[in-house]
Design a protein around this motif. Structure first.
Motif, PDB file in Angstrom:
ATOM      1  N   SER A  93     -12.473   5.260   2.181  1.00 47.03           N
ATOM      2  CA  SER A  93     -13.292   3.926   1.435  1.00 47.03           C
ATOM      3  C   SER A  93     -12.922   3.441   1.019  1.00 47.03           C
ATOM      4  N   GLY A  94     -13.727   2.325   0.107  1.00 47.02           N
ATOM      5  CA  GLY A  94     -12.279   0.698   0.079  1.00 47.02           C
ATOM      6  C   GLY A  94     -11.613   1.415  -1.244  1.00 47.02           C
ATOM      7  N   GLY A  95     -12.103   2.220  -1.998  1.00 47.07           N
ATOM      8  CA  GLY A  95     -11.335   2.705  -2.702  1.00 47.07           C
ATOM      9  C   GLY A  95      -9.692   3.754  -2.441  1.00 47.07           C
ATOM     10  N   GLN A  96     -10.248   4.410  -1.946  1.00 43.70           N
ATOM     11  CA  GLN A  96      -9.025   5.144  -0.623  1.00 43.70           C
ATOM     12  C   GLN A  96      -7.744   3.991  -0.389  1.00 43.70           C
ATOM     13  N   ARG A  97      -8.539   2.488   0.746  1.00 49.95           N
ATOM     14  CA  ARG A  97      -7.690   1.386   1.328  1.00 49.95           C
ATOM     15  C   ARG A  97      -7.273   1.137   0.157  1.00 49.95           C
ATOM     16  N   GLN A  98      -7.727   1.509  -1.028  1.00 48.92           N
ATOM     17  CA  GLN A  98      -7.070   0.827  -1.977  1.00 48.92           C
ATOM     18  C   GLN A  98      -5.725   1.569  -2.796  1.00 48.92           C
ATOM     19  N   ARG A  99      -6.579   1.997  -2.375  1.00 48.06           N
ATOM     20  CA  ARG A  99      -4.594   3.048  -2.921  1.00 48.06           C
ATOM     21  C   ARG A  99      -3.994   3.391  -2.010  1.00 48.06           C
ATOM     22  N   ILE A 100      -4.478   3.138  -0.457  1.00 53.66           N
ATOM     23  CA  ILE A 100      -3.255   2.980   0.693  1.00 53.66           C
ATOM     24  C   ILE A 100      -2.590   1.476  -0.006  1.00 53.66           C
ATOM     25  N   ALA A 101      -3.305   0.609  -0.223  1.00 56.95           N
ATOM     26  CA  ALA A 101      -1.782  -0.274  -0.475  1.00 56.95           C
ATOM     27  C   ALA A 101      -1.425  -0.336  -2.100  1.00 56.95           C
ATOM     28  N   LEU A 102      -1.765   0.072  -2.439  1.00 53.31           N
ATOM     29  CA  LEU A 102      -0.636   0.389  -3.567  1.00 53.31           C
ATOM     30  C   LEU A 102       0.538   1.076  -3.635  1.00 53.31           C
ATOM     31  N   GLY A 103       0.081   2.447  -2.579  1.00 56.93           N
ATOM     32  CA  GLY A 103       1.211   3.396  -2.274  1.00 56.93           C
ATOM     33  C   GLY A 103       2.301   2.363  -1.514  1.00 56.93           C
ATOM     34  N   ARG A 104       2.166   1.752  -1.109  1.00 59.44           N
ATOM     35  CA  ARG A 104       2.323   0.774   0.202  1.00 59.44           C
ATOM     36  C   ARG A 104       3.213  -0.082  -0.587  1.00 59.44           C
ATOM     37  N   MET A 122       4.719   0.427  -3.866  1.00 64.12           N
ATOM     38  CA  MET A 122       5.130   1.356  -4.583  1.00 64.12           C
ATOM     39  C   MET A 122       6.398   1.851  -3.484  1.00 64.12           C
ATOM     40  N   VAL A 123       6.041   2.326  -2.444  1.00 62.14           N
ATOM     41  CA  VAL A 123       7.665   3.284  -2.453  1.00 62.14           C
ATOM     42  C   VAL A 123       8.745   1.962  -1.966  1.00 62.14           C
ATOM     43  N   ARG A 124       8.642   0.726  -2.409  1.00 58.51           N
ATOM     44  CA  ARG A 124       9.582  -0.311  -2.283  1.00 58.51           C
ATOM     45  C   ARG A 124      10.587  -0.347  -3.789  1.00 58.51           C
ATOM     46  N   GLY A 125       9.213   0.005  -4.293  1.00 54.82           N
ATOM     47  CA  GLY A 125      10.745   0.618  -6.163  1.00 54.82           C
ATOM     48  C   GLY A 125      10.550  -1.117  -6.336  1.00 54.82           C
ATOM     49  N   PRO A 126      10.233  -2.049  -6.917  1.00 50.39           N
ATOM     50  CA  PRO A 126       9.910  -3.214  -6.685  1.00 50.39           C
ATOM     51  C   PRO A 126      10.749  -3.328  -8.227  1.00 50.39           C
ATOM     52  N   LYS A 127      10.897  -4.266  -8.804  1.00 47.33           N
ATOM     53  CA  LYS A 127      11.399  -4.705  -9.780  1.00 47.33           C
ATOM     54  C   LYS A 127       9.828  -5.516 -10.692  1.00 47.33           C
ATOM     55  N   VAL A 128       9.079  -5.855  -9.980  1.00 46.59           N
ATOM     56  CA  VAL A 128       7.634  -5.989 -10.260  1.00 46.59           C
ATOM     57  C   VAL A 128       6.992  -6.296  -8.863  1.00 46.59           C
ATOM     58  N   PHE A 129       6.217  -5.578 -10.153  1.00 49.02           N
ATOM     59  CA  PHE A 129       4.073  -5.749  -8.935  1.00 49.02           C
ATOM     60  C   PHE A 129       3.099  -6.555  -9.110  1.00 49.02           C
ATOM     61  N   LEU A 130       2.570  -7.475  -8.290  1.00 46.19           N
ATOM     62  CA  LEU A 130       2.197  -8.539  -8.064  1.00 46.19           C
ATOM     63  C   LEU A 130       0.504  -7.974  -7.555  1.00 46.19           C
ATOM     64  N   LEU A 131      -0.603  -8.491  -8.219  1.00 43.39           N
ATOM     65  CA  LEU A 131      -1.977  -7.405  -7.369  1.00 43.39           C
ATOM     66  C   LEU A 131      -2.775  -9.151  -8.318  1.00 43.39           C
ATOM     67  N   ASP A 132      -3.070  -9.606  -6.623  1.00 37.11           N
ATOM     68  CA  ASP A 132      -3.728 -10.307  -6.430  1.00 37.11           C
ATOM     69  C   ASP A 132      -5.310 -10.125  -6.376  1.00 37.11           C
ATOM     70  N   GLU A 133      -6.505 -10.122  -7.644  1.00 37.60           N
ATOM     71  CA  GLU A 133      -8.018  -9.406  -7.877  1.00 37.60           C
ATOM     72  C   GLU A 133      -8.057  -8.752  -6.736  1.00 37.60           C
ATOM     73  N   PRO A 134      -6.764  -7.152  -6.841  1.00 33.53           N
ATOM     74  CA  PRO A 134      -7.555  -5.852  -5.705  1.00 33.53           C
ATOM     75  C   PRO A 134      -8.311  -5.605  -6.007  1.00 33.53           C
ATOM     76  N   LEU A 135      -9.399  -5.898  -6.935  1.00 30.52           N
ATOM     77  CA  LEU A 135     -10.362  -5.190  -7.063  1.00 30.52           C
ATOM     78  C   LEU A 135     -11.903  -5.794  -6.891  1.00 30.52           C
ATOM     79  N   SER A 136     -11.627  -6.728  -6.920  1.00 31.90           N
ATOM     80  CA  SER A 136     -12.771  -7.545  -6.655  1.00 31.90           C
ATOM     81  C   SER A 136     -14.072  -7.059  -4.785  1.00 31.90           C
ATOM     82  N   ASN A 137     -13.259  -6.416  -4.072  1.00 24.04           N
ATOM     83  CA  ASN A 137     -14.032  -5.907  -2.681  1.00 24.04           C
ATOM     84  C   ASN A 137     -14.404  -4.511  -2.988  1.00 24.04           C
ATOM     85  N   LEU A 138     -14.556  -4.009  -4.235  1.00 25.19           N
ATOM     86  CA  LEU A 138     -15.229  -2.483  -4.581  1.00 25.19           C
ATOM     87  C   LEU A 138     -16.611  -2.673  -5.483  1.00 25.19           C
TER      88      LEU A 138
END
Length: 552
Positions: free
Chosen positions: A274-285, A287-303
Motif C-alpha cells: 500500500s501507499g503507507g507501506q511504500r512510504q515506510r520503505i522510503a523512510l527506511g532507506r 534511516m540506514v544511512r545514519g544521517p546528520k539531518v533528515f530532509l522530507l519534501d511533502e512525503p505524505l501528500s500522495n496518501l
C-alpha cells in the motif's frame, strides 16, 4: 546528528533566452523572462535534534530551500553550515544528509530489502589509511586541496556576479510591491504602496545590496583560502574509502525494518504494498544511512486523509526515537502544527515568521501568518479604531460600534492609543466568537453541522465570516444574530503593511495612565468645594435683573 545554520541564503534562477533566426550570423537572442528570485535572504539557526517544518503556499520557496540544504540546488549567495562546516560547494553525497521525496522513488523490480540496502551498497565510508605495518599514515591531503580550490573558484564567481544578483533582488522587490498595488482595492492602501515604489532609490539600493553580497562572498573566500594554505603546508591524517560489507548492510536494514514495523515486507516488491507501506520503505532507506539531518519534501501528500494522519504520528515517533534533526516541507498547516517543534512560515520567497506552533497561532506577526495558520481561517474585519477612557472603540463597515476594554487586551501599539481614529484590520478566529444578546448584528448565511459542533457562516456588508460553536444551534438562513468577541483573543493589523499592532503581553500602560488621569480629575472636582463661575458665551444672552415689586 548536527545543527544547521543558514545565513542570508538566496536563490536566483537566471533569465531564460530564446534563439531565433536562420543562417550563419543571423541568430537573434531574445530574453524570455527576467531573473526569478525564489528565496530572498533566508536566515535561521536550527538546533541539533529539532523538528523544523517549512510551510507556505505553492511557490513560496520552501522546497527550493530544502533542495539547497540537500545540495540539489546551488546557493546563489549566503552561507549554509551543517555542524561547523561550510556546505555551499560540498557535493550532496558528502553532506551526510538523507532525503525522502514526495514520490517514493522505489525501484519496482527490487524487493523492499534491496531498495533499503541500495544506497548502502553504492556508498563508501572513510577510514584511516594505514601502511603495511598497520600504522596510520599522515601526509598532505591532495583530495582536500582539490576540493578547496574548487570552492574558492565558485566563490570568486559569486563576487564577480554580486551586482547582477543585487539588481535582481531590487527589481523583484519593486515588482512585488507593484503587484500588491495592482491587487489592492482600497484607494488609500493603493496610494501608500505606489508612494513606497516612487520613493525607492533603485540604483542606490542596488549598490548597497551588491556591496553586502560582495562582503559576504569575500569573507567566505578568505576563510577557504586560509584553509587551503593550511592543508598545502600541514600534514594531516589521510583516509581511504571502502564499501560496506554484506554483514554491515544486513544489520542496518533489519534495524530500520524493526523500528518501522516492516520486517515482514522485506521480501515484497513495491507493487504488492500500500501507499503507507511504500512510504515506510522510503523512510527506511533514509534511516540506514545514519544521517546528520533528515530532509522530507511533502512525503505524505500522495496518501489519503486517514493514512496521512497515521503516518504523521509514525514520523513524529521516529523523530523521538532517532533524536536526529528533521526538516519537513509541507503546504498543509495541520501537518505543520502537529509535527514541528518550530515552524517556518514562508511567502513569495520571504520568511514571514519562525516560531513554535502555539506562538504562531496565538501571536502571528502579520496578517498573512494569522490567515494561513489555523482551521478555519481567521476572520478579518476592516474597522476604524479609537482609544478613549480605557476602551478601544471599534467601528465596523456598516457603522456599528463595539467597545473593548483595553485592560483585557494584549498590548496595543502606542500610536493607536493617541485618541485619534485609525483604520486597521481586526482579526478574530471563529472559536473566539460567540452568539450573545448584545454585540455585532449580522445575518446568518449558511449553517454547517459537524456532529456536536456547528460552523455558522454569517454576513456583514456582503462579506462572509465564520463562527465556530461547540453545540448544535437552530438558526436559519437570513436570521439576524449578534456576535460577542473574546477580547483576550482579538488581533489587530496595520492596513498597509499587514504587521500586527499587538504585543504578546497584557499590559496596556497608555490605557491605564489615561484611566488614572480621568479618575484623578474627577476626584479633584469632588474635593474642591468652590465651583468655578461659568462665564456666559458670546451667543448666550445675560439674564435680565428682576424688577423690585411695589409695596402695598
Amino acid at each position: 546528528m548536527a545543527s544547521l545554520s543558514l545565513k542570508h541564503v538566496r536563490k536566483v534562477y537566471p533569465a531564460r533566452h530564446k534563439s531565433s533566426g536562420k543562417g550563419k550570423g543571423k541568430t537573434k537572442v531574445a530574453r524570455v523572462n527576467d531573473d526569478f528570485v525564489a528565496v530572498k535572504d533566508f536566515s535561521m539557526e536550527i538546533e541539533d535534534g529539532e523538528f523544523i517544518v517549512f510551510v507556505g503556499p505553492s511557490g513560496c520557496g520552501k522546497s527550493t530551500t530544502l533542495r539547497m540544504i540537500a545540495g540539489l540546488e546551488d546557493i546563489t549567495s549566503g552561507e549554509l553550515y551543517i555542524g561547523d562546516k561550510l556546505m555551499n560547494n560540498v557535493e550532496p553525497r558528502d553532506r551526510d544528509i538523507a532525503m525522502v521525496f514526495q514520490s517514493y522513488a522505489l525501484y519496482p523490480h527490487m524487493t523492499s530489502y534491496d531498495n533499503i540496502a541500495f544506497g548502502l551498497r553504492m556508498r563508501k565510508i572513510a577510514e584511516p589509511k594505514r601502511d603495511e605495518f598497520g600504522n596510520e599514515v599522515v601526509g598532505i591531503d591532495d583530495k582536500k586541496i582539490k576540493e578547496l580550490k574548487k570552492q574558492i573558484a565558485k566563490t570568486e564567481k559569486d563576487i564577480a556576479s554580486a551586482e547582477k544578483h543585487a539588481r535582481a533582488d531590487v527589481t523583484a522587490h519593486i515588482k512585488r510591491l507593484a503587484a500588491e498595488a495592482k491587487r489592492e482595492t482600497d484607494a488609500e492602501a493603493k496610494a501608500a504602496l505606489e508612494a513606497r515604489i516612487a520613493a525607492i532609490d533603485a540604483e542606490g539600493d542596488i549598490v548597497k545590496r551588491a556591496d553586502l553580497l560582495k562582503a559576504e562572498a569575500q569573507a567566505r573566500c578568505d576563510k577557504l583560502t586560509a584553509d587551503l594554505r593550511y592543508y598545502e603546508s600541514t600534514p594531516v591524517q589521510l583516509y581511504v574509502e571502502r564499501h560496506y560489507t554484506s554483514a554491515e548492510i544486513d544489520e542496518k536494514v533489519k534495524w530500520a525494518a524493526g523500528i518501522l514495523g516492516i520486517t515482514e515486507l522485506l521480501n515484497s516488491k513495491p507493487s504488492d504494498m500500500s501507499g503507507g507501506q511504500r512510504q515506510r520503505i522510503a523512510l527506511g532507506r533514509a534511516m540506514v544511512r545514519g544521517p546528520k539531518v533528515f530532509l522530507l519534501d511533502e512525503p505524505l501528500s500522495n496518501l489519503d486523509a486517514k493514512l496521512r494522519t497515521a503516518m504523521r504520528s509514525e514520523i513524529v515517533k521516529l523523530h523521538n526515537e532517532l533524536k536526529t534533526t528533521f526538516i519537513y516541507v509541507t503546504h498543509d498547516q495541520i501537518e505543520a502544527m502537529t509535527m514541528g517543534t518550530r515552524i517556518v512560515v514562508m511567502k513569495d520567497g520571504f520568511v514571514q515568521q519562525i516560531d513554535t506552533p502555539t506562538n504562531l497561532f496565538d501571536f502571528p506577526q502579520n496578517k498573512f501568518v494569522a490567515g494561513f495558520i489555523g482551521t478555519p481561517q481567521m476572520n478579518f474585519f476592516d474597522v476604524t479604531a479609537r482609544a478613549s477612557g480605557g476602551k478601544l472603540n471599534v467601528t465596523f463597515a456598516d457603522g456599528q460600534t463595539l467597545s473593548f476594554d483595553l485592560k483585557n487586551m494584549r498590548t496595543v501599539r502606542e500610536d493607536i492609543l493617541d485618541g485619534a481614529e485609525h483604520k486597521v484590520v481586526m482579526g478574530a478566529r471563529g472559536e473566539s466568537i460567540d452568539i450573545a444578546n448584545d454585540g455585532l448584528a449580522v445575518s446568518v448565511s449558511i449553517k454547517e453541522v459537524l456532529g456536536d459542533n456547528t460552523h455558522l457562516f454569517v454576513k456583514l456588508c456582503d462579506t462572509e465570516y465564520i463562527v465556530c460553536l461547540n453545540d448544535r444551534v437552530a438558526y436559519a438562513p437570513g436570521e439576524v444574530v449578534k456576535l460577542a468577541f473574546n477580547e483576550k483573543k482579538l488581533h489587530f493589523f496595520d492596513v498597509e503593511s499587514g504587521e500586527s499592532l499587538l504585543g504578546r503581553e497584557f499590559n496596556n500602560k497608555a490605557s491605564e495612565a489615561a484611566a488614572r488621569a480621568e479618575s484623578a480629575a474627577v476626584g479633584a472636582e469632588d474635593e474642591n468645594p468652590v465651583k468655578a463661575v461659568k462665564k456666559p458665551s458670546a451667543t448666550t444672552k445675560p439674564k435680565a435683573a428682576k424688577k423690585p415689586t411695589a409695596k402695598a
